[in-house]
Design an enzyme around this catalytic site. Structure first.
Site, PDB file in Angstrom:
ATOM      1  N   TYR A  73       0.791  -1.216   0.000  1.00  0.00           N
ATOM      2  CA  TYR A  73       0.000   0.000   0.000  1.00  0.00           C
ATOM      3  C   TYR A  73       0.832   1.278   0.000  1.00  0.00           C
ATOM      4  O   TYR A  73       0.369   2.311  -0.487  1.00  0.00           O
ATOM      5  CB  TYR A  73      -0.934   0.019   1.216  1.00  0.00           C
ATOM      6  CG  TYR A  73      -1.946  -1.089   1.235  1.00  0.00           C
ATOM      7  CD1 TYR A  73      -3.230  -0.893   0.767  1.00  0.00           C
ATOM      8  CD2 TYR A  73      -1.614  -2.357   1.722  1.00  0.00           C
ATOM      9  CE1 TYR A  73      -4.179  -1.903   0.786  1.00  0.00           C
ATOM     10  CE2 TYR A  73      -2.543  -3.382   1.740  1.00  0.00           C
ATOM     11  CZ  TYR A  73      -3.820  -3.160   1.272  1.00  0.00           C
ATOM     12  OH  TYR A  73      -4.748  -4.176   1.287  1.00  0.00           O
ATOM     13  N   GLU A  79      -9.975   2.760  -2.213  1.00  0.00           N
ATOM     14  CA  GLU A  79     -11.204   3.096  -1.490  1.00  0.00           C
ATOM     15  C   GLU A  79     -11.388   4.593  -1.307  1.00  0.00           C
ATOM     16  O   GLU A  79     -11.734   5.061  -0.230  1.00  0.00           O
ATOM     17  CB  GLU A  79     -11.238   2.370  -0.145  1.00  0.00           C
ATOM     18  CG  GLU A  79     -11.212   0.861  -0.285  1.00  0.00           C
ATOM     19  CD  GLU A  79     -11.501   0.138   1.014  1.00  0.00           C
ATOM     20  OE1 GLU A  79     -11.600   0.807   2.059  1.00  0.00           O
ATOM     21  OE2 GLU A  79     -11.652  -1.084   0.972  1.00  0.00           O
ATOM     22  N   ASP A 106     -16.159  -1.973  -1.507  1.00  0.00           N
ATOM     23  CA  ASP A 106     -17.329  -2.727  -1.965  1.00  0.00           C
ATOM     24  C   ASP A 106     -18.588  -2.103  -1.369  1.00  0.00           C
ATOM     25  O   ASP A 106     -19.121  -2.560  -0.364  1.00  0.00           O
ATOM     26  CB  ASP A 106     -17.174  -4.183  -1.537  1.00  0.00           C
ATOM     27  CG  ASP A 106     -18.307  -5.054  -2.054  1.00  0.00           C
ATOM     28  OD1 ASP A 106     -18.982  -4.636  -3.006  1.00  0.00           O
ATOM     29  OD2 ASP A 106     -18.503  -6.155  -1.513  1.00  0.00           O
ATOM     30  N   GLU A 157      -8.870  -7.116  -2.289  1.00  0.00           N
ATOM     31  CA  GLU A 157      -8.856  -7.562  -0.888  1.00  0.00           C
ATOM     32  C   GLU A 157     -10.036  -8.500  -0.695  1.00  0.00           C
ATOM     33  O   GLU A 157     -11.134  -8.214  -1.164  1.00  0.00           O
ATOM     34  CB  GLU A 157      -9.005  -6.403   0.107  1.00  0.00           C
ATOM     35  CG  GLU A 157      -7.801  -5.540   0.313  1.00  0.00           C
ATOM     36  CD  GLU A 157      -8.063  -4.446   1.349  1.00  0.00           C
ATOM     37  OE1 GLU A 157      -9.096  -4.523   2.058  1.00  0.00           O
ATOM     38  OE2 GLU A 157      -7.251  -3.518   1.422  1.00  0.00           O
TER      39      GLU A 157
END
Length: 430
Positions: free
Chosen positions: A76, A145, A186, A247
């Site tokens: 990340y 995200e 999500d 993920e």
């Protein structure tokens, strides 16, 4: 990794590529040897700034990852000024590719008052400059995200602008055509509008090379239908760029059996999906770890990490989660299609129309230029439209919200984390 030159007194110099490179064709990934590539990955962020500079640790972890069946890691945050040749070579030797986020802790795109400026662009470029040289760099993420709520959809053009500018920079530097994509939360109310938006439009230079989703829907003894994976798949059967789960790995109820991998690498999903990345390698208080570096220590002890979890040393598999995943991956070897036999026919999806309180971006609006912020003029250009009534004109979305029981709480410093333990970890890291 970089190609290695071997000098032989009898045969002369021979250039050997240690690992095939990864590229995109249509909706699939392929190796430079012409084989379709499916991601079997692990999220790997041992420390906040860069887990790819300690080659002693990389060697220990890469060896165990190879035994597990891993072919990818997701990292990340990295330091573009550091030396990564040792770790990248180690992972390449183990057959493991890197999917790396280009942003740093202070350059990520925000959904509240979004902007895309020269400082962000230059920071992203530095990461690309460093990792483009390694053959086992498989892909770059321009964000993780960024959008987590419906009214955050106005940030989507800024994410897409970042991808546009990084792809243009890659091409201007004559770098290898390393795919540039995005890792999405999500959120049912944003799907599938977000994934369609990132791929839509007639200008390929402005669309993403791939899209990925952080999904924790399959929990415990679930199924393809019960988990909502069937809905996720129905939404991508005509998707024109590669998509995979960046993920996954719900940990409640425990232990994790990873039966979702059977679906992801099975006949129902492999025609459309390109694999998954399991969250995560190290054990922390969120209880998502596949390995640990020793027993938890008292955080009050001298020199102990605040959450008590050591982040270096000899990795020890956590049972039964580690063997459960290993046993799944050993039986799942999708062959896919040969690149030479594959002729893409899918076209970009329509850009989703403005829908009040659902998707507040007006179709294929002009993307922001570098330096633009979400002021009144940009807001007007992004959202101006005839409102589409909610629930019409859009593909169906999964009935679940994606944040399954026990899944990580998202978007702390741009990296998916879980509850109190990782919050403590970030206080320690910072």
């Amino acid at each position: 990794m970089r190609s290695v030159v071997l000098t032989c007194a009898l045969a002369g110099a021979v250039v050997v590529a240690a690992i095939p490179t990864i590229s995109v064709k249509g909706s699939k990934f392929f190796t430079s040897e012409g084989d379709q590539f499916f991601v079997k990955g692990i999220a790997y962020q041992l420390v906040p700034d860069d887990p790819l500079i300690d080659n002693t640790q990389c060697k220990l972890d890469a060896a165990l990852m190879k035994d597990l069946g891993t072919n990818s890691i997701r990292v990340y945050h990295v330091d573009p000024e550091a030396d990564h040749e040792g770790c990248m070579s180690t992972f390449a030797d183990a057959g493991i590719y890197l999917w790396v986020d280009l942003d740093t802790f202070n350059t990520q795109i925000e959904q509240d008052a979004p902007h895309w400026n020269e400082t962000q662009l230059e920071a992203f470029q530095k990461v690309m400059d460093e990792f483009q040289q390694f053959d086992n760099t498989a892909g770059f993420f321009v964000g993780n995200e960024v959008l987590t709520k419906p009214n955050g959809s106005v940030a989507a053009p800024f994410v897409k602008a970042a991808a546009r500018d990084l792809k243009a920079y890659r091409d201007s530097k004559n770098y290898r055509n390393i795919p540039v994509g995005y890792s999405a939360a999500d959120i049912a109310s944003l799907r599938p509008m977000l994934q369609n938006y990132m791929a839509c439009g007639t200008n390929a230079s402005e669309s993403l090379d791939f899209f990925s989703l952080n999904a924790y829907e399959w929990c415990g003894d679930s199924s393809y239908e019960q988990s909502g994976y069937d809905e996720l798949t129905r939404n991508v059967t005509d998707y024109n760029i590669p998509i995979f789960l960046s993920e996954t790995g719900c940990n409640e109820p425990s232990p994790r059996n990873f039966e979702d991998q059977t679906a992801i690498f099975g006949d129902e999903m492999t025609p459309y999906w390109s694999g998954s990345i399991i969250y995560e390698w190290i054990q922390e208080a969120n209880n998502y770890g596949l390995i640990k570096y020793g027993e938890k220590v008292d955080p009050a002890a001298s020199g102990a990490p605040p959450d008590g979890f050591t982040r270096s040393g000899t990795p020890t598999p956590i049972s039964p989660d580690f063997p459960n995943l290993s046993n799944q991956w050993k039986t799942l070897t999708p062959s896919g299609v040969k690149e030479s036999d594959y002729t893409p026919t899918l076209t970009p999806p329509p850009c989703p129309a403005y829908t009040s309180d659902v998707w507040e971006v007006n179709g294929g609006v002009a993307l922001p230029s570098v330096g633009q912020t979400f002021d009144s003029a940009v807001k007007s250009s992004i959202t101006a439209s005839t409102t589409v009534p909610s629930g019409t004109g859009q593909p169906s979305a999964s009935p679940t919200e994606g944040a399954a029981p026990g899944s990580p709480i998202k978007e702390v410093q741009g990296m998916s984390v879980g509850l109190l333990g990782l919050l403590l970890g970030f206080f320690w890291w910072m």
